[in-house]
Design a protein around this motif. Structure first.
Motif, PDB file in Angstrom:
ATOM      1  N   HIS A  76      12.759   3.689   3.324  1.00  0.00           N
ATOM      2  CA  HIS A  76      12.564   2.576   4.275  1.00  0.00           C
ATOM      3  C   HIS A  76      11.139   2.411   4.425  1.00  0.00           C
ATOM      4  CE1 HIS A  76      17.065   2.948   6.054  1.00  0.00           C
ATOM      5  NE2 HIS A  76      16.947   2.632   4.728  1.00  0.00           N
ATOM      6  N   ILE A  77      10.531   1.289   3.972  1.00  0.00           N
ATOM      7  CA  ILE A  77       9.136   0.989   4.346  1.00  0.00           C
ATOM      8  C   ILE A  77       9.131  -0.328   5.172  1.00  0.00           C
ATOM      9  CG2 ILE A  77       6.878   0.357   3.778  1.00  0.00           C
ATOM     10  CD1 ILE A  77       7.484   1.718   1.030  1.00  0.00           C
ATOM     11  N   ALA A  78       9.099  -0.001   6.412  1.00  0.00           N
ATOM     12  CA  ALA A  78       9.019  -0.956   7.635  1.00  0.00           C
ATOM     13  C   ALA A  78       8.188  -0.597   8.727  1.00  0.00           C
ATOM     14  CB  ALA A  78      10.477  -0.842   8.133  1.00  0.00           C
ATOM     15  N   GLY A  79       7.941  -1.512   9.897  1.00  0.00           N
ATOM     16  CA  GLY A  79       7.211  -1.241  11.001  1.00  0.00           C
ATOM     17  C   GLY A  79       8.085  -0.035  11.712  1.00  0.00           C
ATOM     18  N   SER A  80       7.097   0.270  12.511  1.00  0.00           N
ATOM     19  CA  SER A  80       7.647   1.767  13.444  1.00  0.00           C
ATOM     20  C   SER A  80       8.155   1.137  14.731  1.00  0.00           C
ATOM     21  CB  SER A  80       6.483   2.623  13.821  1.00  0.00           C
ATOM     22  OG  SER A  80       5.412   1.972  14.443  1.00  0.00           O
ATOM     23  N   GLU A  81       8.057  -0.180  14.844  1.00  0.00           N
ATOM     24  CA  GLU A  81       8.377  -0.896  16.113  1.00  0.00           C
ATOM     25  C   GLU A  81       9.766  -1.620  16.033  1.00  0.00           C
ATOM     26  OE1 GLU A  81       6.039  -3.092  19.698  1.00  0.00           O
ATOM     27  OE2 GLU A  81       5.117  -2.872  17.989  1.00  0.00           O
ATOM     28  N   ARG A  82      10.622  -1.458  16.878  1.00  0.00           N
ATOM     29  CA  ARG A  82      11.778  -2.411  16.607  1.00  0.00           C
ATOM     30  C   ARG A  82      11.737  -3.401  17.858  1.00  0.00           C
ATOM     31  NH1 ARG A  82      16.218  -2.570  20.389  1.00  0.00           N
ATOM     32  NH2 ARG A  82      18.198  -3.307  19.512  1.00  0.00           N
ATOM     33  N   LEU A  83      11.725  -4.779  17.683  1.00  0.00           N
ATOM     34  CA  LEU A  83      11.749  -5.808  18.581  1.00  0.00           C
ATOM     35  C   LEU A  83      12.193  -7.063  18.152  1.00  0.00           C
ATOM     36  CD1 LEU A  83       7.976  -7.434  17.971  1.00  0.00           C
ATOM     37  CD2 LEU A  83       8.907  -5.724  16.245  1.00  0.00           C
ATOM     38  N   SER A  84      12.357  -7.865  19.168  1.00  0.00           N
ATOM     39  CA  SER A  84      13.408  -9.174  18.599  1.00  0.00           C
ATOM     40  C   SER A  84      12.674 -10.335  17.864  1.00  0.00           C
ATOM     41  CB  SER A  84      13.716  -9.635  20.046  1.00  0.00           C
ATOM     42  OG  SER A  84      12.915 -10.307  20.660  1.00  0.00           O
ATOM     43  N   LYS A  85      13.178 -11.102  17.129  1.00  0.00           N
ATOM     44  CA  LYS A  85      12.305 -12.157  16.535  1.00  0.00           C
ATOM     45  C   LYS A  85      11.547 -13.157  17.722  1.00  0.00           C
ATOM     46  CE  LYS A  85      14.058 -11.878  12.470  1.00  0.00           C
ATOM     47  NZ  LYS A  85      14.713 -12.709  11.858  1.00  0.00           N
TER      48      LYS A  85
ATOM     49  N   LEU B  30      15.286  -0.379  10.949  1.00  0.00           N
ATOM     50  CA  LEU B  30      15.116   0.797   9.992  1.00  0.00           C
ATOM     51  C   LEU B  30      14.560   1.823  10.443  1.00  0.00           C
ATOM     52  CD1 LEU B  30      14.374  -1.241   6.578  1.00  0.00           C
ATOM     53  CD2 LEU B  30      16.648  -0.496   7.452  1.00  0.00           C
ATOM     54  N   SER B  31      14.923   3.163  10.521  1.00  0.00           N
ATOM     55  CA  SER B  31      14.338   4.188  10.692  1.00  0.00           C
ATOM     56  C   SER B  31      13.074   4.583   9.538  1.00  0.00           C
ATOM     57  CB  SER B  31      15.184   5.346  10.737  1.00  0.00           C
ATOM     58  OG  SER B  31      14.461   6.618  10.832  1.00  0.00           O
ATOM     59  N   THR B  32      11.832   4.920   9.908  1.00  0.00           N
ATOM     60  CA  THR B  32      10.747   5.302   9.008  1.00  0.00           C
ATOM     61  C   THR B  32      10.618   6.573   8.892  1.00  0.00           C
ATOM     62  OG1 THR B  32       9.242   4.380  10.561  1.00  0.00           O
ATOM     63  CG2 THR B  32      10.065   2.678   9.043  1.00  0.00           C
ATOM     64  N   GLU B  33      11.409   7.467   9.480  1.00  0.00           N
ATOM     65  CA  GLU B  33      10.964   8.902   9.541  1.00  0.00           C
ATOM     66  C   GLU B  33      11.078   9.675   8.264  1.00  0.00           C
ATOM     67  OE1 GLU B  33      12.973  12.939  11.332  1.00  0.00           O
ATOM     68  OE2 GLU B  33      13.989  11.100  12.013  1.00  0.00           O
ATOM     69  N   LYS B  34      11.801   9.258   7.258  1.00  0.00           N
ATOM     70  CA  LYS B  34      11.855   9.667   6.229  1.00  0.00           C
ATOM     71  C   LYS B  34      10.210   9.459   5.094  1.00  0.00           C
ATOM     72  CE  LYS B  34      14.011   9.936   1.382  1.00  0.00           C
ATOM     73  NZ  LYS B  34      15.073   9.395   0.702  1.00  0.00           N
ATOM     74  N   VAL B  35       9.746   8.252   5.065  1.00  0.00           N
ATOM     75  CA  VAL B  35       8.805   7.792   4.459  1.00  0.00           C
ATOM     76  C   VAL B  35       7.362   8.152   5.174  1.00  0.00           C
ATOM     77  CG1 VAL B  35       8.332   5.512   5.658  1.00  0.00           C
ATOM     78  CG2 VAL B  35       7.631   5.992   3.320  1.00  0.00           C
ATOM     79  N   SER B  36       7.564   8.330   6.351  1.00  0.00           N
ATOM     80  CA  SER B  36       6.462   8.838   7.242  1.00  0.00           C
ATOM     81  C   SER B  36       6.348  10.517   7.103  1.00  0.00           C
ATOM     82  CB  SER B  36       6.758   8.765   8.774  1.00  0.00           C
ATOM     83  OG  SER B  36       6.600   7.415   9.295  1.00  0.00           O
ATOM     84  N   LYS B  37       7.340  11.186   6.824  1.00  0.00           N
ATOM     85  CA  LYS B  37       7.179  12.481   6.603  1.00  0.00           C
ATOM     86  C   LYS B  37       6.797  12.635   5.297  1.00  0.00           C
ATOM     87  CE  LYS B  37      10.537  14.596   9.706  1.00  0.00           C
ATOM     88  NZ  LYS B  37      11.959  15.461   9.737  1.00  0.00           N
ATOM     89  N   HIS B  38       7.083  12.003   4.358  1.00  0.00           N
ATOM     90  CA  HIS B  38       6.776  12.134   2.856  1.00  0.00           C
ATOM     91  C   HIS B  38       5.195  11.554   2.671  1.00  0.00           C
ATOM     92  CE1 HIS B  38       8.043  12.245  -1.378  1.00  0.00           C
ATOM     93  NE2 HIS B  38       7.215  11.439  -1.572  1.00  0.00           N
ATOM     94  N   LEU B  39       4.813  10.545   3.270  1.00  0.00           N
ATOM     95  CA  LEU B  39       3.436  10.085   3.156  1.00  0.00           C
ATOM     96  C   LEU B  39       2.569  10.846   4.162  1.00  0.00           C
ATOM     97  CD1 LEU B  39       3.767   6.544   2.574  1.00  0.00           C
ATOM     98  CD2 LEU B  39       3.677   8.134   0.685  1.00  0.00           C
TER      99      LEU B  39
ATOM    100  N   GLU C 223       0.957  -1.284  -0.092  1.00  0.00           N
ATOM    101  CA  GLU C 223       0.124   0.173  -0.079  1.00  0.00           C
ATOM    102  C   GLU C 223       0.815   1.333   0.037  1.00  0.00           C
ATOM    103  OE1 GLU C 223      -2.926   2.493   3.123  1.00  0.00           O
ATOM    104  OE2 GLU C 223      -2.583   0.211   3.517  1.00  0.00           O
ATOM    105  N   TYR C 224       1.659   1.202   1.166  1.00  0.00           N
ATOM    106  CA  TYR C 224       2.673   2.448   0.790  1.00  0.00           C
ATOM    107  C   TYR C 224       3.626   2.635  -0.261  1.00  0.00           C
ATOM    108  CZ  TYR C 224       0.987   2.496   5.638  1.00  0.00           C
ATOM    109  OH  TYR C 224       0.327   2.400   6.907  1.00  0.00           O
ATOM    110  N   MET C 225       3.984   1.488  -0.843  1.00  0.00           N
ATOM    111  CA  MET C 225       4.965   1.743  -1.826  1.00  0.00           C
ATOM    112  C   MET C 225       4.344   2.064  -3.059  1.00  0.00           C
ATOM    113  SD  MET C 225       6.826  -1.763  -4.001  1.00  0.00           S
ATOM    114  CE  MET C 225       5.182  -2.439  -4.218  1.00  0.00           C
ATOM    115  N   SER C 226       2.927   1.864  -3.296  1.00  0.00           N
ATOM    116  CA  SER C 226       1.911   2.218  -4.206  1.00  0.00           C
ATOM    117  C   SER C 226       1.798   3.826  -4.230  1.00  0.00           C
ATOM    118  CB  SER C 226       0.644   1.323  -4.258  1.00  0.00           C
ATOM    119  OG  SER C 226      -0.164   1.562  -3.265  1.00  0.00           O
ATOM    120  N   GLN C 227       1.622   4.026  -2.943  1.00  0.00           N
ATOM    121  CA  GLN C 227       1.322   5.823  -2.745  1.00  0.00           C
ATOM    122  C   GLN C 227       2.827   6.324  -3.358  1.00  0.00           C
ATOM    123  OE1 GLN C 227       0.154   6.401   1.270  1.00  0.00           O
ATOM    124  NE2 GLN C 227      -1.228   4.964   1.022  1.00  0.00           N
ATOM    125  N   LEU C 228       4.005   5.891  -2.900  1.00  0.00           N
ATOM    126  CA  LEU C 228       5.245   6.470  -3.510  1.00  0.00           C
ATOM    127  C   LEU C 228       5.042   6.515  -4.832  1.00  0.00           C
ATOM    128  CD1 LEU C 228       7.772   4.931  -1.136  1.00  0.00           C
ATOM    129  CD2 LEU C 228       6.820   7.179  -1.109  1.00  0.00           C
TER     130      LEU C 228
END
Length: 298
Positions: free
Chosen positions: A221-230, A268-277, A206-211
């Protein structure tokens, strides 16, 4: 008005398979390449392709004349990349270079799927501007592929990500595996020292298509906002699916077990894509919930 044509390389893989269905629903004319496993979706034009044969590739491209190319192909097994380094270079470096040159010369929108495996894992929330520092063949060849895509077609859109979703009938996904292990009620292990920022396939596409609609260029970077272990990720899957996780135990990743270096932090930091979208990327709970919804709709 004719439908917009999109050619998806790696169409029989996890992401390519889902992307083919998504773009068909968005009224694209979808052409999907495969190597061994032909997708059964009759709404998609499946094409057997040998990406090492450039004459064949050019013939296919001239026949289809796509307006968008989405490259989801690759050798995702870390172990296989170490065993077959030449094959990894062809798929991750030579083929993206070929597509970059073709799309640049023919004014075609080029979308390249990359990875979160590009650094040594000694930091957290890597940004798009961080210089790659890979520690295995998979990461090295993917980093080289990115460089070639940017060099030969600077207008390309490069997506770095780590996604999960319902697998294909010929290959089980990581989330499929976790759900199966939980249901089988046998003891299994999840790494407590390997971190990532996973996102469900439905959110990723969905976010890729918006870009794409915004004709975005460069690395995102299109990833989750949450860092967590496997380990924590499997716990979230168990919670959302109402599965007992008492058979899940913590473990640590030991390089000596596989003899292959792997980064322990791929977040991954998703700050860039969050600002863009102008929207936040989903947390793990939202992504796992979307997986449940997607599975119910099939």
């Amino acid at each position: 008005m004719p439908l917009k044509k999109i050619l998806i390389f790696g169409g029989s893989g996890l992401l390519g398979n889902h992307a083919s269905r998504f773009f068909h629903k968005k009224n694209y004319e979808v052409f999907s390449s495969f190597n061994r496993h032909k997708p059964k979706d009759s709404s998609v034009n499946s094409i057997k392709v040998d990406v090492q044969n450039q004459d064949e590739l050019l013939s296919i491209l001239k026949a289809i004349r796509p307006e968008v190319i989405l490259n989801c192909s690759g050798l995702t097994s870390i172990e296989e990349c170490e065993k077959e380094k030449g094959k990894a270079r062809i798929l991750h470096e030579d083929f993206p270079e070929f597509l970059a040159k073709y799309t640049s010369d023919n004014n075609v929108n080029n979308i390249h799927i990359s990875t979160d495996h590009l650094w040594d894992g000694k930091k957290s929330f890597y940004r798009e501007t961080e210089e790659p520092n890979p520690i295995n063949t998979y990461g090295w060849t993917k980093a080289q592929g990115e460089m070639k895509v940017i060099l030969y077609n600077p207008a390309s859109l490069i997506i770095r990500t780590n996604f999960f979703g319902k697998g294909t009938e010929w290959r089980e996904s990581f989330s499929d595996w976790a759900i199966r292990q939980l249901k089988e009620r046998k003891t299994f292990f999840g790494y407590e020292d390997v971190y990532f920022t996973p996102i469900s396939i439905s959110f990723l596409i969905e976010y890729m298509s918006q870009l794409m609609m915004q004709t975005a260029q460069g690395i995102f970077h299109i990833a989750g906002s949450e860092r967590l272990s496997k380990y924590e990720f499997i716990q979230r899957i168990a919670h959302v699916h109402s599965l007992d996780d008492s058979n899940l135990e913590k473990s640590k990743y030991w390089i000596k077990d596989s003899r292959i270096d792997r980064p322990l932090d791929m977040s991954l930091s998703t700050e860039k894509v969050s600002k863009h979208l102008k929207r936040y990327m989903p947390d793990c709970h939202q992504s796992v919930n979307s997986l449940v919804k997607d599975t119910a709709e099939e």
